[in-house]
Design an enzyme around this catalytic site. Structure first.
Site, PDB file in Angstrom:
ATOM      1  CG  ASN A   1      -1.781   1.219   1.314  1.00 43.41           C
ATOM      2  OD1 ASN A   1      -1.777   2.053   0.410  1.00 43.41           O
ATOM      3  ND2 ASN A   1      -2.514   1.359   2.406  1.00 43.41           N
TER       4      ASN A   1
ATOM      5  CB  CYS B   1      -2.623   4.918   2.969  1.00 46.03           C
ATOM      6  SG  CYS B   1      -3.867   5.338   4.204  1.00 46.03           S
TER       7      CYS B   1
HETATM    8  C1  LIG Z   1     -12.674   2.356   5.930  1.00 43.28           C
HETATM    9  C2  LIG Z   1     -11.671   2.067   4.859  1.00 43.28           C
HETATM   10  C3  LIG Z   1     -10.372   1.681   5.219  1.00 43.28           C
HETATM   11  C4  LIG Z   1      -9.426   1.415   4.248  1.00 43.28           C
HETATM   12  N1  LIG Z   1      -8.173   1.011   4.622  1.00 43.28           N
HETATM   13  C5  LIG Z   1      -7.258   0.684   3.669  1.00 43.28           C
HETATM   14  C6  LIG Z   1      -5.988   0.179   4.024  1.00 43.28           C
HETATM   15  O1  LIG Z   1      -5.664   0.000   5.194  1.00 43.28           O
HETATM   16  N2  LIG Z   1      -5.113  -0.132   3.043  1.00 43.28           N
HETATM   17  C7  LIG Z   1      -5.440   0.024   1.710  1.00 43.28           C
HETATM   18  O2  LIG Z   1      -4.617  -0.283   0.856  1.00 43.28           O
HETATM   19  N3  LIG Z   1      -6.645   0.474   1.344  1.00 43.28           N
HETATM   20  C8  LIG Z   1      -7.556   0.818   2.294  1.00 43.28           C
HETATM   21  N4  LIG Z   1      -8.791   1.262   1.912  1.00 43.28           N
HETATM   22  C9  LIG Z   1      -9.096   1.406   0.474  1.00 43.28           C
HETATM   23  C10 LIG Z   1      -9.832   0.188  -0.072  1.00 43.28           C
HETATM   24  O3  LIG Z   1      -9.060  -0.974   0.051  1.00 43.28           O
HETATM   25  C11 LIG Z   1     -10.202   0.399  -1.539  1.00 43.28           C
HETATM   26  O4  LIG Z   1      -9.027   0.550  -2.291  1.00 43.28           O
HETATM   27  C12 LIG Z   1     -11.061   1.609  -1.779  1.00 43.28           C
HETATM   28  O5  LIG Z   1     -11.951   1.821  -0.710  1.00 43.28           O
HETATM   29  C13 LIG Z   1     -11.860   1.537  -3.079  1.00 43.28           C
HETATM   30  O6  LIG Z   1     -12.716   0.426  -3.094  1.00 43.28           O
HETATM   31  P1  LIG Z   1     -14.256   0.487  -2.626  1.00 43.28           P
HETATM   32  O7  LIG Z   1     -14.881   1.658  -3.316  1.00 43.28           O
HETATM   33  O8  LIG Z   1     -14.836  -0.823  -3.012  1.00 43.28           O
HETATM   34  O9  LIG Z   1     -14.241   0.694  -1.142  1.00 43.28           O
HETATM   35  C14 LIG Z   1      -9.763   1.543   2.877  1.00 43.28           C
HETATM   36  C15 LIG Z   1     -11.061   1.930   2.520  1.00 43.28           C
HETATM   37  C16 LIG Z   1     -12.006   2.198   3.485  1.00 43.28           C
HETATM   38  C17 LIG Z   1     -13.379   2.608   3.049  1.00 43.28           C
END
Ligand SMILES: Cc1cc2nc3c(=O)[nH]c(=O)nc-3n(C[C@H](O)[C@H](O)[C@H](O)COP(=O)(O)O)c2cc1C
Ligand SMILES: Cc1cc2nc3c(=O)[nH]c(=O)nc-3n(C[C@H](O)[C@H](O)[C@H](O)COP(=O)(O)OP(=O)(O)OC[C@H]3O[C@@H](n4cnc5c(N)ncnc54)[C@H](O)[C@@H]3O)c2cc1C
Ligand SMILES: Cc1cc2nc3c(=O)[nH]c(=O)nc-3n(C[C@H](O)[C@H](O)[C@H](O)COP(=O)(O)OP(=O)(O)OC[C@H]3O[C@@H](n4cnc5c(N)ncnc54)[C@H](O)[C@@H]3O)c2cc1C
Ligand SMILES: Cc1cc2nc3c(=O)[nH]c(=O)nc-3n(C[C@H](O)[C@H](O)[C@H](O)COP(=O)(O)O)c2cc1C
Ligand code: FES
Ligand code: FES
Lengths: 309, 282, 309, 282
Positions: free
Chosen positions: A128, A131
């Site tokens: 990652n 972030c």
């Molecule tokens: C509450 C939350 C926490 C997240 N934490 C991480 C994380 O720790 N590491 C990471 O690579 N992406 C993190 N993401 C991003 C998600 O993995 C994803 O890439 C992003 O939300 C887009 O996908 P989605 O629209 O299906 O949620 C997080 C997303 C959300 C909503």
């Protein structure tokens, strides 16, 4: 229906096309109430850092139209506890596990890879570098060619050759294709895309940003067109690099859109919060969508939207 | 962590009660598993809604094999939508969720303190405590009489109910904490249970601790998932080992020991919390 | 209610806080069925080029969750017809008019400014250096410091000193603050933000991108958190530069959010398609939101969310 | 351009008819202004909907001072939502929209050709033409009998109705264009009016032109605004001056002269269109 839902991310074979997204399923355990986690394509764990981390102050979320902002700030127990408590549960339960790592420095990424290198039960590493919930924008490695390549090169050198490394990219850049090219050159076997977009909601009663961390990451169906575009562009430029696609996938139809754009497998994130059984449901619906259109497998539609030229 | 179910539930009835709505949801298998302090997470807005996240409500009552009940206030778009639903409509719900109230080991006198719709879980709790043989005092507070919920029902369920309102429109003019010390004293309470707004919980927890009474508080933090996977709902809580951690209120709570929550530090990450940012570090 | 809704964009005084967004109200005439266009803060006209332009093939739109994609591709009649037919109508009807210009080259921008320089009835110039609907991404001037400064410097040199120049920025960059700084240094008096985000929807039946132009611009409430963040960041860095804020504004509450983030006035775009009376309605609702919170004017809340520190 | 009104309209009735839905909307002032070929744009999904754009429907009937009617097929999320609405519900609508059909100057024989729900505007049109004294032939086509709409009503409104279905389940097996030349010939038609899918319109327009009959076609292009401000709904149309322009189908259409639309070039920008991209240029 006899659609073959299996797929792969480079050398990693997956029995199902849907995985959880990092940060949206913790380490899988809580989802076990809603389905058999070992039948998922896999669980991508919440990004883990070297030491325990308490994250950002609350409020950490704000609902937005067809999306949400989060500013968790990588809260987690640190790598040792993660291996001991979380990874062991995943391994014991036969879950395909992709471990997401996050570092505050290139060296920290390297150390994480080294620490995980000989731990059994890791199907792939997701790095990652994107972030948005870090104190300085300068820490978003994936905003910059050099820093993102540095991280991947270092992780590569500490990691083994059998297990794929996926680099997770942010769409908040002028040219995501060139970042993708850099990290692939630096040794990434595949790409996870997209991470959240940097956003903000203001509390107009308190007259200050709603989130404790001021800005947060925007996710959910709202961002899906940006994610599909990013996957499409990168697949066009790097057709041989497998992509774990994500960003607002809500149903089988959306999943098919990502496959057609060039993703080989799919992570389900925000939608899990509203529907904890979504990763299983979406795999089933994807099968129906494929069947309805006369396809026999997930594999045959990967990148299919590029053929029309 | 109790095992939760995601089901499509039919609204059996929905009606206005004072400033709130009372809603009965058909949920046979869920109702069997509910104990006081559990909550339910409801999907809002229907298909094609722009609202992705569930809304959390304390479970007000559970009739085993049949239904659960909630009391809710119209707050924003989600609860406004809910208030427009009619009997017969279907809702996607997940329950039971959260760590509920812990009942005392013996039949001790208890005080239940609630603010506004915080009275929702108190009837169930009062009945459970009475069944054990506890003496149950209830203190209900609200801004105005209209915002009190369930006074009459609680009079039936508990031994005594004291009402306070900020404007004096019902009961004693003042706050629940104005009467709490006296009621603890009179009843010889050994346990305080509280549900309501955060400032009230803080005051109740602190007063209880001052009076050496064990308190349990049901907190209300913004939740994205309600099932423990997102880490949005955390607050600083002191663990058994004396260390403060940012703990998920949806699974480790919503009910916490009042003396364990760092009330003054809610919405912050205390610098002595496990994993707190190191100044100058990242 | 006695809230003062007037505001200004630098030297330009506006009697109302809401304007139309470029490309979302043509040249104002069609909206006249739904309200008195002269009572709006202003009409920002569809970006005009030097010559007539037919735009991109259809389909040119796709609805997305809480948003839409468009790939109009700057269809328009060319500057001469625009002046003759559109601008004349606006002037005759007493409309505060901000003319948006778009060029395929720095020289074209300069020529447009020169041609418009002595035309009466122009309240401000909006320089669209951020349209995603051009054949090559290289044409999005605002993706790059040099090209965006070049355009603004050239327009500045051809333009008069009395009438403000607003540079319209894209959020599709790694660092919008530094682009903002470049264009202000190059002579922009204010900033319009944000333009659409580059996105794509795939038609999974035809297995090709839904839009004729393949990619399109994502707009609407879905992108609002990105827009608010961009306005907030840029206002923090350039507190004296007026910002015309836009991106998914749907009601008075959203409008207040943009003001608090640092916008001085607001453009209403996509939401007009669903509700043609939105620009008037939102101004009225904004008045109510201000009144409810005890504010007496639009001006006093501009940038207010920055004060909490 | 007619002046359009945005109003909150109550659904007077909604009911299933074959494969379609028939909906009556109370719209007194709008109904007065409607002529055949106008359309209405309906907001869908309610408050907090994730669907921002209106859905366009041909106006099927207008009762001055009272109501307008539409016929719609369930296609995607928006029309599915609409089909779930009940009498008494309110809809935000804008109408009348678009450039309608032009009636002939004299009482000439006319043929009305419709595919699927394309028959929606044809009843109003047939009655207007009959009122002028025109002989009116109608050809209705659909994939199956179930997807035919309004055959009985049109039999009353017109002099003669011919039905074709792709599968032969009703009327003649085949397409509307299989019978059009004969009906033009027999009736001595001097005007053809058409509404239906684009491939049908193309075929009808071309056949009409071959038979030297003036045709008017109501097209259906994806529309974001429906009022002429967004430029999404364009198609290549040859103007009076012989030049092709990308013209908005929501205001300059949806009814166009069949011989003016560049049917083969729909969804493209012909290289000879005004302002077409110059190869190598931008
Ligand atoms: C509450 C939350 C926490 C997240 N934490 C991480 C994380 O720790 N590491 C990471 O690579 N992406 C993190 N993401 C991003 C998600 O993995 C994803 O890439 C992003 O939300 C887009 O996908 P989605 O629209 O299906 O949620 C997080 C997303 C959300 C909503
Ligand atoms: C464990 C728990 C129990 C609750 N019990 C009750 C109850 O019994 N009766 C009742 O009326 N309300 C209760 N609430 C509060 C209720 O969840 C909120 O009022 C509701 O979510 C507001 O949604 P909205 O769409 O109307 O408001 P909006 O402000 O539009 O909601 C936007 C977002 O913020 C979240 N949010 C807003 N206010 C709150 C809040 N106070 N607490 C948590 N999240 C919030 C929403 O869930 C949503 O995600 C409880 C909350 C929690 C966490
Ligand atoms: C002038 C005009 C008259 C029409 N008259 C009728 C009628 O009388 N009866 C009827 O059933 N349908 C009619 N249509 C088609 C109708 O507008 C679409 O079926 C409807 O918009 C589909 O919406 P949806 O949400 O169900 O589908 P979705 O596919 O989910 O819609 C997504 C988006 O695409 C647009 N869209 C999808 N299909 C069409 C289409 N065929 N034409 C235009 N836009 C489309 C929608 O408006 C929406 O913005 C007409 C269209 C136009 C332009
Ligand atoms: C159909 C459409 C056409 C647009 N055309 C232009 C344009 O010509 N010039 C421009 O600067 N922005 C154009 N935009 C962008 C808008 O002006 C605005 O910046 C953007 O849509 C975000 O605001 P919104 O979410 O309120 O629509 C267009 C947007 C849409 C939806
Ligand atoms: S709400 Fe997601 S972890 Fe508590
Ligand atoms: S639909 Fe917007 S111009 Fe026709």
């Amino acid at each position: 229906m006899s659609v073959d839902l299996s797929t792969s991310l480079g050398s990693l074979k997956l029995s199902a096309p849907t995985l959880t997204a990092s940060g949206c399923a913790a380490a899988g355990r809580e989802l076990a109430q809603f389905g058999d986690v070992s039948t998922l394509g896999g669980v991508v764990t919440k990004s883990i850092m070297l030491n325990a981390r308490s994250g950002r102050p609350t409020p950490r979320m704000a609902e937005t139209p067809s999306g949400m902002l989060n500013s968790i700030g990588l809260q987690g127990p640190g790598i040792e506890q993660f291996i001991e408590k979380d990874l062991s549960w995943l391994t014991e339960n036969g879950v395909t596990t992709i471990v997401s790592i996050a570092g505050g420095s290139v060296a920290e990424f390297g150390e994480l890879a080294r620490r995980l290198r000989d731990v059994p039960g890791i199907a792939a590493l997701e790095v990652n570098i994107s972030c948005p919930n870090v104190e300085s924008r300068g820490q978003v490695f994936a905003c910059n060619h050099e820093s993102s390549s540095d991280v991947i090169r270092t992780v590569r050198s500490e990691w083994n050759d059998e297990t794929p490394i996926l680099a997770k990219l942010t769409p908040d850049v002028t040219d995501i294709v060139s970042i993708a090219q850099s990290v692939v050159e630096a040794g990434a076997n595949g790409l996870s895309m997209i991470n959240t977009l940097l956003g903000m909601v203001i509390d107009v009663d308190a007259m200050k940003p709603m989130l404790g961390g001021k800005t947060g990451g925007l996710s959910g169906p709202a961002i899906r067109p940006v994610a599909v575009r990013a996957v499409y562009q990168v697949h066009a430029a790097l057709p041989d690099t497998p992509i774990l696609g994500m960003g607002g996938i809500r149903n089988g139809h959306d999943a098919l859109e990502f496959l057609a754009a060039g993703a080989s497998a799919l992570s389900i994130g925000t939608v899990v919060f509203g529907d904890p059984s979504a990763p299983w449901r979406i795999a089933r619906e994807l099968g129906e969508e494929l069947d309805k259109r006369g396809y026999q497998s997930v594999r045959e539609v990967i990148g299919k939207a590029h053929q029309a030229g | 962590m109790s095992s939760s179910q995601q089901i499509t539930s039919t609204i059996t009835s929905i009606s206005r009660v004072g400033a709130y709505w009372h809603m009965v949801l058909r949920a046979p298998s869920i109702a069997d598993a509910v104990v006081p302090g559990h909550f339910v997470a409801v999907a809002v807005g229907g298909d094609n809604s722009s609202m992705l996240l569930r809304r959390a409500f304390s479970i007000h009552n559970a009739t085993p094999g049949e239904s659960i009940e909630v009391i809710f206030a119209e707050h924003g778009a989600g609860t406004e939508w809910l208030a427009k639903q009619q009997a017969g409509a279907e809702l996607d719900i997940i329950a039971p969720l959260g760590t509920p109230f812990i009942l005392p080991r013996a039949a001790v006198p208890c005080v239940l303190v609630a603010g506004g719709y915080g009275s929702a879980p108190m009837g169930m709790l009062a009945r459970a405590l009475k069944k054990m043989g506890c003496h149950v005092e209830v203190i209900l507070g609200a801004a105005t009489g209209e915002r009190l919920y369930g006074v009459l029902d609680l009079k039936r369920d508990a031994d005594n109910v004291t009402v306070t309102t900020d404007d004096g429109s019902s009961g004693i003019r003042g706050r629940v904490t104005d009467v709490l010390p006296e009621i603890i004293g009179q009843s010889g309470a050994q346990a305080v249970y509280a549900c309501g707004p955060m400032p009230m919980l803080r005051a109740v927890a602190n007063l209880s601790t001052e009076h050496s009474v064990f308190s349990q508080c049901a907190v209300e933090e913004a939740m994205a998932c309600g099932i423990g996977v997102c880490m949005t709902c955390v607050l600083p809580v002191i663990g058994e080992d004396g260390h403060t951690r940012m703990v998920r209120s949806c699974v480790e709570g919503p009910v916490f020991r009042g003396d364990r929550v760092r009330w003054d530090d809610v919405h912050t990450v205390p610098s002595d919390a496990v994993g707190a940012p190191i100044p100058g570090g990242h």
